[in-house]
Design an enzyme around this catalytic site. Structure first.
Site, PDB file in Angstrom:
ATOM      1  CB  CYS A   1      -0.898  -0.018   1.236  1.00  0.00           C
ATOM      2  SG  CYS A   1      -2.004   1.395   1.315  1.00  0.00           S
TER       3      CYS A   1
ATOM      4  CB  CYS B   1      -1.236   3.691   8.221  1.00  0.00           C
ATOM      5  SG  CYS B   1      -2.327   4.313   6.920  1.00  0.00           S
TER       6      CYS B   1
ATOM      7  CB  CYS C   1      -0.733  -0.383   8.351  1.00  0.00           C
ATOM      8  SG  CYS C   1      -1.496  -1.595   7.262  1.00  0.00           S
TER       9      CYS C   1
ATOM     10  CB  CYS D   1     -15.417  -7.076   6.846  1.00  0.00           C
ATOM     11  SG  CYS D   1     -16.703  -6.804   8.035  1.00  0.00           S
TER      12      CYS D   1
ATOM     13  CB  CYS E   1     -18.443  -4.738   5.903  1.00  0.00           C
ATOM     14  SG  CYS E   1     -17.393  -3.401   6.514  1.00  0.00           S
TER      15      CYS E   1
ATOM     16  CB  CYS F   1     -17.965   0.383   9.676  1.00  0.00           C
ATOM     17  SG  CYS F   1     -16.811  -0.460  10.757  1.00  0.00           S
TER      18      CYS F   1
ATOM     19  NE  ARG G   1     -17.342  -5.260  14.090  1.00  0.00           N
ATOM     20  CZ  ARG G   1     -17.723  -4.517  13.067  1.00  0.00           C
ATOM     21  NH1 ARG G   1     -16.865  -3.777  12.427  1.00  0.00           N
ATOM     22  NH2 ARG G   1     -18.971  -4.523  12.674  1.00  0.00           N
TER      23      ARG G   1
HETATM   24  N1  SAM Z   1      -6.602   0.474   3.355  1.00  0.00           N
HETATM   25  C1  SAM Z   1      -7.843   0.685   3.949  1.00  0.00           C
HETATM   26  C2  SAM Z   1      -7.867   1.805   4.950  1.00  0.00           C
HETATM   27  O1  SAM Z   1      -6.857   2.123   5.515  1.00  0.00           O
HETATM   28  O2  SAM Z   1      -8.927   2.376   5.137  1.00  0.00           O
HETATM   29  C3  SAM Z   1      -8.433  -0.533   4.578  1.00  0.00           C
HETATM   30  C4  SAM Z   1      -7.659  -1.485   5.419  1.00  0.00           C
HETATM   31  S1  SAM Z   1      -7.007  -0.939   6.975  1.00  0.00           S
HETATM   32  C5  SAM Z   1      -6.068  -2.325   7.393  1.00  0.00           C
HETATM   33  C6  SAM Z   1      -8.361  -0.866   8.102  1.00  0.00           C
HETATM   34  C7  SAM Z   1      -8.088  -0.421   9.513  1.00  0.00           C
HETATM   35  O3  SAM Z   1      -7.448  -1.466  10.230  1.00  0.00           O
HETATM   36  C8  SAM Z   1      -7.183   0.767   9.726  1.00  0.00           C
HETATM   37  O4  SAM Z   1      -7.836   1.970   9.532  1.00  0.00           O
HETATM   38  C9  SAM Z   1      -6.757   0.590  11.168  1.00  0.00           C
HETATM   39  O5  SAM Z   1      -7.635   1.271  12.038  1.00  0.00           O
HETATM   40  C10 SAM Z   1      -6.860  -0.913  11.391  1.00  0.00           C
HETATM   41  N2  SAM Z   1      -5.526  -1.512  11.549  1.00  0.00           N
HETATM   42  C11 SAM Z   1      -4.608  -1.715  10.599  1.00  0.00           C
HETATM   43  N3  SAM Z   1      -3.474  -2.253  11.110  1.00  0.00           N
HETATM   44  C12 SAM Z   1      -3.690  -2.390  12.449  1.00  0.00           C
HETATM   45  C13 SAM Z   1      -2.899  -2.864  13.537  1.00  0.00           C
HETATM   46  N4  SAM Z   1      -1.658  -3.291  13.376  1.00  0.00           N
HETATM   47  N5  SAM Z   1      -3.453  -2.870  14.769  1.00  0.00           N
HETATM   48  C14 SAM Z   1      -4.713  -2.417  14.960  1.00  0.00           C
HETATM   49  N6  SAM Z   1      -5.497  -1.950  13.967  1.00  0.00           N
HETATM   50  C15 SAM Z   1      -4.997  -1.926  12.735  1.00  0.00           C
HETATM   51 FE1  SF4 Z   2      -2.735   1.108   3.471  1.00  0.00          FE
HETATM   52 FE2  SF4 Z   2      -2.595  -0.101   5.817  1.00  0.00          FE
HETATM   53 FE3  SF4 Z   2      -2.948   2.504   5.727  1.00  0.00          FE
HETATM   54 FE4  SF4 Z   2      -4.946   0.869   4.931  1.00  0.00          FE
HETATM   55  S1  SF4 Z   2      -4.111   1.056   6.985  1.00  0.00           S
HETATM   56  S2  SF4 Z   2      -4.226   2.723   3.909  1.00  0.00           S
HETATM   57  S3  SF4 Z   2      -3.749  -0.795   4.059  1.00  0.00           S
HETATM   58  S4  SF4 Z   2      -1.143   1.403   4.988  1.00  0.00           S
END
Ligand code: SAM
Ligand code: SF4
Ligand code: DTB
Length: 389
Positions: free
Chosen positions: A110, A114, A117, A154, A185, A245, A323
């Site tokens: 990606c 973040c 992530c 989801c 979802c 959500c 949730r």
């Molecule tokens: N890329 C999309 C986005 O960011 O909206 C969808 C997938 S992203 C993995 C969805 C959510 O998962 C993120 O907004 C974050 O809140 C949560 N998330 C991701 N990695 C995480 C982690 N290591 N621990 C807890 N929550 C996590």
């Molecule tokens: Fe990409 Fe992970 Fe951020 Fe979602 S949470 S936008 S998958 S880097």
């Protein structure tokens, strides 16, 4: 109440469907209601559903101040949990937890940064990036989730935003999962108004898009998009008639004030999200925040503070589903039980979230049996309030 409704009500509350301590709640009792149905008022469970009332009548408001939310966080713990449980019981069926299953339909690589992530291209992990999954394979996974008792499927993609060329396959996935009688979802990153419209027309029930943290802390976690970008997508989703959500993560080294700001940002949205995922950071080695936590273990979220966050979300957003999301795998049963007492009424099931481990069905079946919880068959309060508007 019609004969059919009574049958459903009794069936929903019988031990065979997961109501008793010896039942296997996570694998039994999957109903066949349509994705958009609402729950039936049920004399045997004592949950008074209709008549529909407006959100305002139900005590829902978007005028929360930060001071009010900070005061809730400051309450003595048992007082806070008691108040949250009262709000929960007034608005939701007690002892019922909605089950959702996640599938990563496009993993890794990606372009966003973040800090939590492992799917970010900037994370130094050995996660293998994949292309968008085949529609057929996605539908097979959904069928399996349904067999395991999940009522919502989801689908998540590691995208900044979907490309228009991806949309036909995405639309097929939504239609296919819906045709199985499950709620759908998706979480695909930012959406344009046109993309949201297309997903709405395909019948998407929910779109997950998290604000993640307080507006002030946001830039410490993510730099490749803004808090306002997130709000814009949420507007596009609402405008398309899709349920929202939206939640975030605690345990990223943020302060109590950030947690106050996070709940405040959600609870002052003009329309509260129908679902509010509260994730505890899953620290993954090679991500900015995973490494930070590995170096400073004291930054790990205190479990009582996590329960407080759940309780404050419940009190400030009475009709939303709260949730208990990522992080359950490493949470004690007692902490999870406190979260359910404090108003959490939805979880992700299965042994995987998107890319990291989840508690797993056997552990959850044992937990549900121990606590006398059962899977929720319909998610009503927000929709009943809406129906009256
Ligand atoms: N890329 C999309 C986005 O960011 O909206 C969808 C997938 S992203 C993995 C969805 C959510 O998962 C993120 O907004 C974050 O809140 C949560 N998330 C991701 N990695 C995480 C982690 N290591 N621990 C807890 N929550 C996590
Ligand atoms: Fe990409 Fe992970 Fe951020 Fe979602 S949470 S936008 S998958 S880097
Ligand atoms: C949300 O708030 N939590 C879920 C869901 N929305 C998509 C995702 C949690 C992901 C945890 C890390 C992983 O498994 O990759």
């Amino acid at each position: 109440m019609s004969g059919e409704a009574i049958k459903n009500c009794v069936a929903n509350s019988s031990p065979e469907r997961g109501g008793g301590p010896t039942a296997k709640p996570l694998v039994e009792g999957q109903g066949t209601r349509s994705p958009a149905s609402v729950s039936t008022p049920c004399p045997s469970t004592g949950f008074a559903g209709p008549p529909p009332r407006s959100g305002e009548e139900l005590g829902v408001r978007s005028t929360w101040t930060r001071a009010e939310i900070a005061d809730l966080f400051d309450l003595p713990f048992t007082e806070l949990v008691f108040r949250a449980a009262e709000v929960h019981r007034a608005n939701h069926p007690v002892n019922e937890v909605q089950l959702s299953t996640l599938l990563s339909i496009k993993t890794g690589g990606c372009p966003e940064d973040c800090g939590y992530c492992n799917q970010s291209a900037s994370a130094e992990t050995d996660l293998k990036a994949t292309k968008l999954m085949d529609v057929r394979a996605v539908l097979q996974s959904a069928a399996q989730a349904k067999d395991n008792g999940s009522s919502r499927f989801c689908m998540g993609a590691a995208w900044r935003n979907p490309k228009d060329r991806d949309m036909p396959a995405i639309v097929e996935m939504v239609k296919g999962v819906r045709a199985m009688g499950m709620e759908t979802c998706m979480t695909l990153g930012m959406l344009t108004p046109g993309q949201a419209q297309r997903l709405g027309e395909a019948g998407l029930d929910y779109y997950n898009h998290n604000i993640d943290t307080s507006p002030e802390n946001y830039g410490n976690v993510i730099t490749t998009r803004t808090f306002q970008d997130r709000l814009d997508t949420l507007d596009n989703v609402r405008e398309a008639g899709i349920n929202v959500c939206c939640g975030g993560i605690v345990g990223m080294g943020e302060t109590r004030a950030d947690r106050v700001g996070f709940v405040h940002a959600l609870a002052t949205l003009p329309h509260h999200p129908e679902s509010v995922p509260v994730n505890a950071l899953v620290p993954v080695k090679g991500t900015v925040l995973g490494d930070m936590l590995a170096d400073t273990p004291l930054a790990k979220i205190d479990e009582i503070e996590f329960v407080r966050t759940v309780a404050v979300a419940r009190i400030t957003m009475p009709l939303s589903m709260v949730r208990l999301s990522a992080g359950r795998e490493s949470m004690s049963e007692s902490t999870q039980a406190l979260c359910f007492m404090a108003g959490a009424n939805s979880i992700f099931t299965g042994d995987r979230l998107l890319t990291t481990a989840n508690a797993g069905d056997d552990a959850d079946a044992a937990l549900f049996a121990k606590l006398g919880l059962r899977p929720m068959q319909a998610e009503a309060p927000m929709r009943m309030a809406e129906a009256a508007e």
